[in-house]
Motif scaffolding. Sequence first.
Motif, PDB file in Angstrom:
ATOM      1  N   MET A 125       0.637 -10.457  -8.925  1.00 34.04           N
ATOM      2  CA  MET A 125       0.708 -10.089  -7.519  1.00 34.04           C
ATOM      3  C   MET A 125       0.776 -11.369  -6.697  1.00 34.04           C
ATOM      4  N   LYS A 126       1.710 -11.405  -5.753  1.00 35.16           N
ATOM      5  CA  LYS A 126       1.884 -12.589  -4.917  1.00 35.16           C
ATOM      6  C   LYS A 126       1.247 -12.416  -3.538  1.00 35.16           C
ATOM      7  N   LEU A 127       1.189 -11.192  -3.048  1.00 35.61           N
ATOM      8  CA  LEU A 127       0.542 -10.939  -1.763  1.00 35.61           C
ATOM      9  C   LEU A 127      -0.947 -10.716  -1.987  1.00 35.61           C
ATOM     10  N   ARG A 128      -1.729 -11.199  -1.056  1.00 36.10           N
ATOM     11  CA  ARG A 128      -3.180 -10.973  -1.118  1.00 36.10           C
ATOM     12  C   ARG A 128      -3.484  -9.542  -0.706  1.00 36.10           C
ATOM     13  N   VAL A 129      -4.665  -9.092  -1.050  1.00 30.89           N
ATOM     14  CA  VAL A 129      -5.067  -7.710  -0.760  1.00 30.89           C
ATOM     15  C   VAL A 129      -4.996  -7.438   0.739  1.00 30.89           C
ATOM     16  N   ARG A 130      -5.423  -8.371   1.559  1.00 32.70           N
ATOM     17  CA  ARG A 130      -5.390  -8.131   3.013  1.00 32.70           C
ATOM     18  C   ARG A 130      -3.963  -8.006   3.528  1.00 32.70           C
ATOM     19  N   GLU A 131      -3.012  -8.749   2.925  1.00 35.07           N
ATOM     20  CA  GLU A 131      -1.616  -8.638   3.322  1.00 35.07           C
ATOM     21  C   GLU A 131      -1.039  -7.296   2.872  1.00 35.07           C
ATOM     22  N   LEU A 132      -1.374  -6.876   1.674  1.00 32.56           N
ATOM     23  CA  LEU A 132      -0.938  -5.556   1.203  1.00 32.56           C
ATOM     24  C   LEU A 132      -1.502  -4.457   2.093  1.00 32.56           C
ATOM     25  N   ALA A 133      -2.766  -4.595   2.498  1.00 35.07           N
ATOM     26  CA  ALA A 133      -3.389  -3.616   3.397  1.00 35.07           C
ATOM     27  C   ALA A 133      -2.678  -3.609   4.746  1.00 35.07           C
ATOM     28  N   PHE A 134      -2.317  -4.793   5.248  1.00 32.83           N
ATOM     29  CA  PHE A 134      -1.579  -4.878   6.507  1.00 32.83           C
ATOM     30  C   PHE A 134      -0.247  -4.141   6.399  1.00 32.83           C
ATOM     31  N   PHE A 135       0.488  -4.391   5.307  1.00 30.09           N
ATOM     32  CA  PHE A 135       1.781  -3.730   5.132  1.00 30.09           C
ATOM     33  C   PHE A 135       1.624  -2.217   4.994  1.00 30.09           C
ATOM     34  N   PHE A 136       0.591  -1.797   4.281  1.00 33.40           N
ATOM     35  CA  PHE A 136       0.324  -0.369   4.153  1.00 33.40           C
ATOM     36  C   PHE A 136       0.105   0.247   5.533  1.00 33.40           C
ATOM     37  N   LEU A 137      -0.749  -0.375   6.346  1.00 37.19           N
ATOM     38  CA  LEU A 137      -1.050   0.161   7.683  1.00 37.19           C
ATOM     39  C   LEU A 137       0.164   0.101   8.607  1.00 37.19           C
ATOM     40  N   LEU A 138       0.942  -0.977   8.524  1.00 35.40           N
ATOM     41  CA  LEU A 138       2.147  -1.091   9.346  1.00 35.40           C
ATOM     42  C   LEU A 138       3.137   0.021   9.006  1.00 35.40           C
ATOM     43  N   GLY A 139       3.383   0.211   7.714  1.00 34.77           N
ATOM     44  CA  GLY A 139       4.309   1.273   7.300  1.00 34.77           C
ATOM     45  C   GLY A 139       3.825   2.649   7.699  1.00 34.77           C
ATOM     46  N   ALA A 140       2.522   2.883   7.521  1.00 37.38           N
ATOM     47  CA  ALA A 140       1.954   4.184   7.888  1.00 37.38           C
ATOM     48  C   ALA A 140       2.092   4.425   9.384  1.00 37.38           C
ATOM     49  N   ALA A 141       1.767   3.425  10.198  1.00 37.40           N
ATOM     50  CA  ALA A 141       1.831   3.586  11.658  1.00 37.40           C
ATOM     51  C   ALA A 141       3.268   3.791  12.130  1.00 37.40           C
ATOM     52  N   ALA A 142       4.183   2.979  11.627  1.00 35.46           N
ATOM     53  CA  ALA A 142       5.583   3.113  12.036  1.00 35.46           C
ATOM     54  C   ALA A 142       6.149   4.464  11.621  1.00 35.46           C
ATOM     55  N   SER A 143       5.753   4.932  10.437  1.00 32.55           N
ATOM     56  CA  SER A 143       6.263   6.225   9.963  1.00 32.55           C
ATOM     57  C   SER A 143       5.816   7.365  10.868  1.00 32.55           C
ATOM     58  N   LEU A 144       4.628   7.235  11.437  1.00 33.88           N
ATOM     59  CA  LEU A 144       4.128   8.294  12.314  1.00 33.88           C
ATOM     60  C   LEU A 144       4.950   8.411  13.584  1.00 33.88           C
ATOM     61  N   VAL A 145       5.431   7.281  14.103  1.00 33.46           N
ATOM     62  CA  VAL A 145       6.271   7.302  15.309  1.00 33.46           C
ATOM     63  C   VAL A 145       7.590   8.016  15.007  1.00 33.46           C
ATOM     64  N   GLY A 146       8.237   7.610  13.915  1.00 35.31           N
ATOM     65  CA  GLY A 146       9.514   8.227  13.558  1.00 35.31           C
ATOM     66  C   GLY A 146       9.369   9.686  13.202  1.00 35.31           C
ATOM     67  N   ASP A 147       8.337  10.010  12.425  1.00 38.03           N
ATOM     68  CA  ASP A 147       8.158  11.397  12.010  1.00 38.03           C
ATOM     69  C   ASP A 147       7.795  12.286  13.197  1.00 38.03           C
TER      70      ASP A 147
END
Length: 192
Positions: free
Chosen positions: A1-23
């Motif tokens: 794994m190249k990304l740290r856990v906090r970066e993976l968590a950030f990407f998870f939250l970013l994707g989840a939040a953006a998906s809610l706007v589109g959906d």
Amino acid sequence: MKLRVRELAFFFLLGAAASLVGDHSHVTTETTEYFTDAVPSVWSSPIWFPILVGAATASLAEIRLHLPNPRTDVTVRQGIAGVAAVIGTYVTTALVHGAPTVPSTTLIVAMAVIIWCVLGDGPSVVCGVLAAVIGPAVEITLAKAGLFAYHDDSDGLFGVGPWLPPLYFAFGVVVAMLGEIAAGGGRPNYRR
């Protein structure tokens, strides 16, 4: 794994939040309709939807860093532009759902090509293609399982929107760039 856990968590939250706007845009324009109340909802989406998109976002960011030549010159400014472009493209799919298939799909393809030409690189195509194949396949499977449906005027690709592959492609390209920004420290460089 190249990304740290906090970066993976950030990407998870970013994707989840953006998906809610589109959906939410899809639900309010009746582009899509959900048929399950068995799970909690977040805004207009069943909880599993932002979880799937968040997981895809974190996964694609990590995948990009395992491909050749991650860029170190991409900036936070470009990342912000990419997120805005993908959310704008997603919302556009909600606005064109009643339009004829060829013009509406061509518009989303054009937007995806511009996003790739301006923000992507060769290896980001891999992330874009993975998203463009897997994302619609998952949605087709979930629609066939009866969890949701696209409106009759937006279900020309095995029951889902025909503009989903280019939308997912743009998403994959931008997430690849975001992974590069996270790995390279994401120079602020707001003047570019």
